[in-house]
Write a protein that holds these residues in place. Structure first.
Motif, PDB file in Angstrom:
ATOM      1  N   CYS A  67     -58.025 -13.002   8.109  1.00 11.79           N
ATOM      2  CA  CYS A  67     -59.434 -12.746   7.772  1.00 11.79           C
ATOM      3  C   CYS A  67     -59.573 -12.462   6.273  1.00 11.79           C
ATOM      4  CB  CYS A  67     -59.987 -11.586   8.598  1.00 11.79           C
ATOM      5  SG  CYS A  67     -60.423 -12.033  10.300  1.00 11.79           S
ATOM      6  N   HIS A 120     -54.212 -13.655  14.451  1.00  9.46           N
ATOM      7  CA  HIS A 120     -55.447 -14.408  14.234  1.00  9.46           C
ATOM      8  C   HIS A 120     -55.026 -15.835  14.565  1.00  9.46           C
ATOM      9  CE1 HIS A 120     -59.238 -15.195  11.620  1.00  9.46           C
ATOM     10  NE2 HIS A 120     -58.845 -16.378  12.106  1.00  9.46           N
ATOM     11  N   CYS A 138     -56.854  -7.655   9.244  1.00  8.70           N
ATOM     12  CA  CYS A 138     -56.228  -8.948   9.582  1.00  8.70           C
ATOM     13  C   CYS A 138     -55.981  -9.748   8.300  1.00  8.70           C
ATOM     14  CB  CYS A 138     -57.146  -9.719  10.525  1.00  8.70           C
ATOM     15  SG  CYS A 138     -56.626 -11.417  10.786  1.00  8.70           S
ATOM     16  N   HIS A 172     -62.636 -14.392  14.052  1.00 14.74           N
ATOM     17  CA  HIS A 172     -61.373 -13.737  14.414  1.00 14.74           C
ATOM     18  C   HIS A 172     -61.155 -13.804  15.923  1.00 14.74           C
ATOM     19  CE1 HIS A 172     -57.954 -10.966  14.076  1.00 14.74           C
ATOM     20  NE2 HIS A 172     -58.359 -10.566  15.275  1.00 14.74           N
ATOM     21  N   MET A 228     -62.448  -8.511  11.260  1.00 15.85           N
ATOM     22  CA  MET A 228     -61.322  -7.589  11.461  1.00 15.85           C
ATOM     23  C   MET A 228     -60.733  -7.206  10.112  1.00 15.85           C
ATOM     24  SD  MET A 228     -58.976  -7.184  14.107  1.00 15.85           S
ATOM     25  CE  MET A 228     -58.891  -6.547  15.621  1.00 15.85           C
TER      26      MET A 228
HETATM   27 ZN    ZN Z   1     -58.556 -12.297  11.595  1.00 14.74          ZN
END
Ligand code: ZN
Ligand code: 5GP
Length: 111
Positions: free
Chosen positions: A7, A97, A4, A46, A1
């Motif tokens: 991430c 997340h 995010c 994720h 993602m």
């Molecule tokens: Zn993420």
């Protein structure tokens, strides 16, 4: 993602204070700690929230949970710690997340 932030932390695109890493899991200190020790355990996969977790994630979630006491002890929380999983807007989740907050020590305001 790509949008995010967690991430991006896993990818090293945003710096973080790492507590632990393996092929499945990353753990790092919260940027706004609410206790003397406060870190989060996240999966490298994720998953947006606990409400989005699926049966296929069972082993991964179990691994994250079992890491909590080990990492808490390594961070000096010898006499115990708290865990928290905020889920959804109504549950106070700000970063989508999935993450387990692990915190303790000192004089926690919210813990
Ligand atoms: Zn993420
Ligand atoms: P939530 O409210 O979603 O359960 O928790 C998100 C947590 O992520 C918050 O405690 C917040 O301080 C932390 N956080 C947000 N952005 C960053 C960041 O860029 N780096 C770190 N280390 N923590 C972050």
């Amino acid at each position: 993602m790509s949008d995010c932030i967690f991430c991006k932390i896993i990818a090293g695109e945003i710096p973080s204070r790492k507590v632990y890493e393996d092929e499945d899991v990353y753990a790092f200190h919260d940027i706004h700690p609410f206790a003397r020790v406060h870190f989060m355990i996240i999966p490298k996969l994720h998953i947006a929230s606990l409400a989005d977790a699926q049966p296929a994630h069972q082993a991964l979630l179990g691994k994250m949970l079992l890491l909590a006491p080990r990492l808490a002890k390594e961070q000096g929380l010898d006499s115990g710690f708290k865990t928290l999983i905020n889920t959804g807007r109504g549950g106070g989740q700000e970063v989508f997340h999935i993450h387990i907050h692990v915190f303790g020590g000192g004089d926690p305001v919210r813990g």
